[in-house]
Design a protein around this motif. Structure first.
Motif, PDB file in Angstrom:
ATOM      1  N   THR A   1       1.427   0.634  -5.155  1.00 38.83           N
ATOM      2  CA  THR A   1       1.934   2.006  -5.209  1.00 38.83           C
ATOM      3  C   THR A   1       2.988   2.116  -6.307  1.00 38.83           C
ATOM      4  O   THR A   1       3.618   1.101  -6.661  1.00 38.83           O
ATOM      5  CB  THR A   1       2.511   2.402  -3.825  1.00 38.83           C
ATOM      6  OG1 THR A   1       2.735   3.803  -3.789  1.00 38.83           O
ATOM      7  CG2 THR A   1       3.806   1.684  -3.508  1.00 38.83           C
TER       8      THR A   1
ATOM      9  N   PRO B   1      -3.593  11.380  -2.672  1.00 40.81           N
ATOM     10  CA  PRO B   1      -3.916  10.130  -1.961  1.00 40.81           C
ATOM     11  C   PRO B   1      -5.045   9.361  -2.651  1.00 40.81           C
ATOM     12  O   PRO B   1      -5.982   9.949  -3.190  1.00 40.81           O
ATOM     13  CB  PRO B   1      -4.342  10.602  -0.576  1.00 40.81           C
ATOM     14  CG  PRO B   1      -3.658  11.913  -0.406  1.00 40.81           C
ATOM     15  CD  PRO B   1      -3.614  12.530  -1.778  1.00 40.81           C
TER      16      PRO B   1
ATOM     17  N   GLU C   1       7.371   8.708  -4.195  1.00 41.39           N
ATOM     18  CA  GLU C   1       6.154   7.876  -4.164  1.00 41.39           C
ATOM     19  C   GLU C   1       4.966   8.808  -4.401  1.00 41.39           C
ATOM     20  O   GLU C   1       4.632   9.651  -3.558  1.00 41.39           O
ATOM     21  CB  GLU C   1       6.012   7.164  -2.818  1.00 41.39           C
ATOM     22  CG  GLU C   1       4.815   6.233  -2.795  1.00 41.39           C
ATOM     23  CD  GLU C   1       4.714   5.409  -1.506  1.00 41.39           C
ATOM     24  OE1 GLU C   1       5.303   5.811  -0.477  1.00 41.39           O
ATOM     25  OE2 GLU C   1       4.029   4.368  -1.548  1.00 41.39           O
TER      26      GLU C   1
ATOM     27  N   THR D   1       6.694  11.743   0.340  1.00 41.36           N
ATOM     28  CA  THR D   1       6.739  11.724  -1.132  1.00 41.36           C
ATOM     29  C   THR D   1       8.163  11.434  -1.610  1.00 41.36           C
ATOM     30  O   THR D   1       8.377  10.632  -2.506  1.00 41.36           O
ATOM     31  CB  THR D   1       6.306  13.101  -1.697  1.00 41.36           C
ATOM     32  OG1 THR D   1       5.044  13.427  -1.128  1.00 41.36           O
ATOM     33  CG2 THR D   1       6.201  13.085  -3.208  1.00 41.36           C
TER      34      THR D   1
ATOM     35  N   LYS E   1       1.693   8.545  -4.665  1.00 40.66           N
ATOM     36  CA  LYS E   1       0.406   8.495  -3.956  1.00 40.66           C
ATOM     37  C   LYS E   1       0.321   9.524  -2.830  1.00 40.66           C
ATOM     38  O   LYS E   1      -0.767   9.949  -2.452  1.00 40.66           O
ATOM     39  CB  LYS E   1       0.177   7.090  -3.384  1.00 40.66           C
ATOM     40  CG  LYS E   1      -0.770   6.263  -4.244  1.00 40.66           C
ATOM     41  CD  LYS E   1      -0.765   4.799  -3.899  1.00 40.66           C
ATOM     42  CE  LYS E   1      -1.270   4.472  -2.545  1.00 40.66           C
ATOM     43  NZ  LYS E   1      -1.427   2.997  -2.362  1.00 40.66           N
ATOM     44  N   HIS E   2       1.466   9.937  -2.295  1.00 46.30           N
ATOM     45  CA  HIS E   2       1.445  10.941  -1.232  1.00 46.30           C
ATOM     46  C   HIS E   2       0.911  12.282  -1.745  1.00 46.30           C
ATOM     47  O   HIS E   2       0.418  13.095  -0.964  1.00 46.30           O
ATOM     48  CB  HIS E   2       2.853  11.169  -0.668  1.00 46.30           C
ATOM     49  CG  HIS E   2       3.347  10.031   0.168  1.00 46.30           C
ATOM     50  ND1 HIS E   2       2.881   9.783   1.430  1.00 46.30           N
ATOM     51  CD2 HIS E   2       4.270   9.070  -0.088  1.00 46.30           C
ATOM     52  CE1 HIS E   2       3.501   8.729   1.923  1.00 46.30           C
ATOM     53  NE2 HIS E   2       4.353   8.271   1.030  1.00 46.30           N
TER      54      HIS E   2
ATOM     55  N   GLU F   1       0.833  -1.200   0.000  1.00 46.66           N
ATOM     56  CA  GLU F   1       0.000   0.000   0.000  1.00 46.66           C
ATOM     57  C   GLU F   1       0.877   1.264   0.000  1.00 46.66           C
ATOM     58  O   GLU F   1       0.637   2.191  -0.763  1.00 46.66           O
ATOM     59  CB  GLU F   1      -0.948  -0.016   1.195  1.00 46.66           C
ATOM     60  CG  GLU F   1      -2.031   1.020   0.977  1.00 46.66           C
ATOM     61  CD  GLU F   1      -3.095   1.016   2.042  1.00 46.66           C
ATOM     62  OE1 GLU F   1      -3.017   0.194   2.975  1.00 46.66           O
ATOM     63  OE2 GLU F   1      -4.000   1.862   1.940  1.00 46.66           O
ATOM     64  N   TRP F   2       1.867   1.280   0.879  1.00 46.68           N
ATOM     65  CA  TRP F   2       2.778   2.429   0.934  1.00 46.68           C
ATOM     66  C   TRP F   2       4.208   1.926   0.903  1.00 46.68           C
ATOM     67  O   TRP F   2       4.533   0.929   1.541  1.00 46.68           O
ATOM     68  CB  TRP F   2       2.556   3.263   2.196  1.00 46.68           C
ATOM     69  CG  TRP F   2       1.224   3.946   2.198  1.00 46.68           C
ATOM     70  CD1 TRP F   2       0.109   3.565   2.889  1.00 46.68           C
ATOM     71  CD2 TRP F   2       0.851   5.110   1.453  1.00 46.68           C
ATOM     72  NE1 TRP F   2      -0.936   4.412   2.628  1.00 46.68           N
ATOM     73  CE2 TRP F   2      -0.509   5.384   1.735  1.00 46.68           C
ATOM     74  CE3 TRP F   2       1.523   5.957   0.562  1.00 46.68           C
ATOM     75  CZ2 TRP F   2      -1.205   6.454   1.177  1.00 46.68           C
ATOM     76  CZ3 TRP F   2       0.830   7.022   0.008  1.00 46.68           C
ATOM     77  CH2 TRP F   2      -0.509   7.261   0.308  1.00 46.68           C
ATOM     78  N   TYR F   3       5.085   2.637   0.212  1.00 45.65           N
ATOM     79  CA  TYR F   3       6.488   2.229   0.094  1.00 45.65           C
ATOM     80  C   TYR F   3       7.375   2.971   1.089  1.00 45.65           C
ATOM     81  O   TYR F   3       8.316   2.419   1.634  1.00 45.65           O
ATOM     82  CB  TYR F   3       6.967   2.509  -1.336  1.00 45.65           C
ATOM     83  CG  TYR F   3       8.391   2.099  -1.600  1.00 45.65           C
ATOM     84  CD1 TYR F   3       8.708   0.760  -1.857  1.00 45.65           C
ATOM     85  CD2 TYR F   3       9.422   3.034  -1.579  1.00 45.65           C
ATOM     86  CE1 TYR F   3      10.021   0.371  -2.096  1.00 45.65           C
ATOM     87  CE2 TYR F   3      10.736   2.656  -1.817  1.00 45.65           C
ATOM     88  CZ  TYR F   3      11.025   1.325  -2.080  1.00 45.65           C
ATOM     89  OH  TYR F   3      12.317   0.937  -2.305  1.00 45.65           O
ATOM     90  N   GLN F   4       7.070   4.254   1.316  1.00 46.87           N
ATOM     91  CA  GLN F   4       7.926   5.084   2.177  1.00 46.87           C
ATOM     92  C   GLN F   4       7.049   6.145   2.855  1.00 46.87           C
ATOM     93  O   GLN F   4       5.936   6.429   2.387  1.00 46.87           O
ATOM     94  CB  GLN F   4       9.052   5.725   1.357  1.00 46.87           C
ATOM     95  CG  GLN F   4       8.580   6.639   0.242  1.00 46.87           C
ATOM     96  CD  GLN F   4       9.699   7.061  -0.725  1.00 46.87           C
ATOM     97  OE1 GLN F   4      10.685   6.356  -0.926  1.00 46.87           O
ATOM     98  NE2 GLN F   4       9.546   8.234  -1.314  1.00 46.87           N
TER      99      GLN F   4
END
Ligand code: FAD
Ligand code: UDP
Length: 379
Positions: free
Chosen positions: A307, A301, A295, A280, A297-298, A274-277
């Motif tokens: 992601t 959202p 990333e 952003t 998606k930040h 879902e989230w890598y880090q």
């Protein structure tokens, strides 16, 4: 047929096209060699619906009310405060390096001494470029400067530019100063936001004016030429203004040699998490071939179990093979640029403007401000 020809549909060309069309009722032909509008700010949705920045991460920030109000005609905004972490000795620490970062990387008693020394020599909430901190004579500040220089600036700058921090204009490393405060945000500007539907939507709205005709997938040299100081469009002498936002060396057939640029190899990757880090951007000043991971998606959202990230690998610019992302700020390159600039003033009606044409490290707000200034002063 057209009053003005504009080359390049990035911010420089699009703002000028929009202003001339809407405020002066001029007929504008906008020519762009890519298949899309937006220049390096172009964004698009991938198959997961994640909005990606095709040419690298773009974060809008400005103190310029005029720029903010101008762009707000073409987009709604989502408030967004950009924060960046850097990997230092295996830990994620906030940058610009600030007082919080000091307490994260040094033992408490030493961190306190460094904080006191900073506050003795600099104002609270001031910004100190690394090359200035390097000159410090205070023992604790010296140690801090050596640490920040080695762990944050030296290797990142060598990767990004192929140069040491001292070999490039202090304007470049000065963009990320040491911050004598506890604000972890990357920028302190008054306006910080992301366009609600992305950057490409801003350009679509700007260029929708009936007086603007857009020719994509067309190079300047396909339809125009400059001969003895005159401009020709489709082999006919063109008496209107030519606003040119591409490289000046290309415009003049590289007659003095290629202007040096830094390029990037951009590697997008979709990962089933879902989230890598946590932010952003995470910067990797040391080790690794890339400088930073973004990333997306930040920024916008989205509910999605995967992601998409981007790794930036800096590389030399090879004309015709990769893109000229960054002008390289050295004295020698400025001298070469000036030779092309003197050629351009010999062409009546030619207005070079933009990051490429002016060989300047303009941010988006700088270039919008510059285009508005050109519109007001010269046209
Ligand atoms: P460009 O966007 O480069 O547009 C020039 C256009 O001209 C291009 O579309 C090009 O294809 C076209 N063109 C060139 N030559 C020709 C030709 N011969 N014929 C036809 N068309 C031609 N700024 C920020 O404020 N925040 C950020 O976070 C940020 N991040 C960045 C990250 C990266 C990796 C890079 C490279 C830049 C970043 N910027 C950022 C800066 C931002 O991209 C620039 O300020 C902005 O794109 C400059 O607009 P421009 O119109 O001058 O140039
Ligand atoms: N920089 C660095 N380490 C970092 C971040 C930046 O050495 O972790 C230096 C590097 O020389 C870089 C410059 O500061 O080119 C400007 O950084 P910025 O984040 O403004 O670069 P951009 O987003 O324009 O690529």
């Amino acid at each position: 047929m057209f009053d003005v020809i504009v080359i390049g549909a990035g911010f420089a060309g699009s703002v000028l096209a929009e202003r001339l069309a809407s405020q002066k009722d001029l007929k504008v032909l906008l020519i762009e060699r890519r298949r899309e509008i937006g220049g390096n700010c172009h964004d698009f949705k991938n198959e997961l619906g994640i909005l990606l920045h095709k040419y690298g991460p773009h974060i809008f920030h400005t103190d310029n009310v005029k720029v903010w109000e101008y762009l707000s005609q073409f987009t709604k905004w989502d408030v967004y405060f950009h924060k960046t972490l850097a990997v230092v000795d295996g830990n994620l620490v906030p940058i610009p390096f600030n007082i919080n970062t000091i307490y994260k990387v040094f033992p408490e008693s030493k961190a306190r001494r460094m904080e006191e020394a900073l506050l003795k020599h600099f104002d609270y909430n001031s910004k100190v470029p690394i090359l200035q901190l390097n000159e410090s004579l205070d023992g604790d500040l010296r140690e801090l400067a050596d640490f920040v220089y080695e762990k944050i600036f030296l290797h990142y700058t060598e990767k990004q530019w192929g140069l040491k921090p001292q070999e490039i204009s202090s304007e470049v490393t000065g963009r990320v100063p040491i911050f004598v405060g506890r604000d972890d945000r990357y920028f302190n500007d008054r306006f910080q936001a992301i366009p609600h539907l992305g950057y490409t939507e801003i350009f679509r709205n700007m260029l929708a004016h009936k007086n603007i005709s857009l020719m994509l997938n067309t190079d300047f040299h396909d339809v125009c030429r400059i001969e003895n100081g005159d401009i020709y469009f489709m082999d006919q002498k063109f008496e209107g203004k030519l606003i040119y936002t591409g490289q000046l060396d290309e415009l003049f057939d590289m007659k003095y040699g290629a202007l040096p640029y830094r390029s990037l190899r951009l590697e997008f990757e979709t990962i089933p998490v879902e989230w890598y880090q946590p932010t952003t951007n995470v910067n990797y000043p040391n080790n690794y071939g890339f400088t930073r991971i973004t990333e997306f998606k930040h920024l916008h959202p989205l509910n999605c179990s995967s992601t998409t990230i981007l790794k930036e690998y800096p590389e030399p610019h090879v004309p015709g093979e990769n893109l000229p992302y960054y002008p390289i700020f050295t004295e020698q390159n400025q001298i070469l640029y000036q030779k092309y600039a003197s050629e351009s003033v010999k062409v009546d009606n030619l207005i070079p403007v933009g990051r490429l044409a002016e060989y300047r490290y303009y941010d988006m707000d700088d270039i919008v401000a510059r285009a508005l200034e050109v519109f007001e002063k010269w046209i």
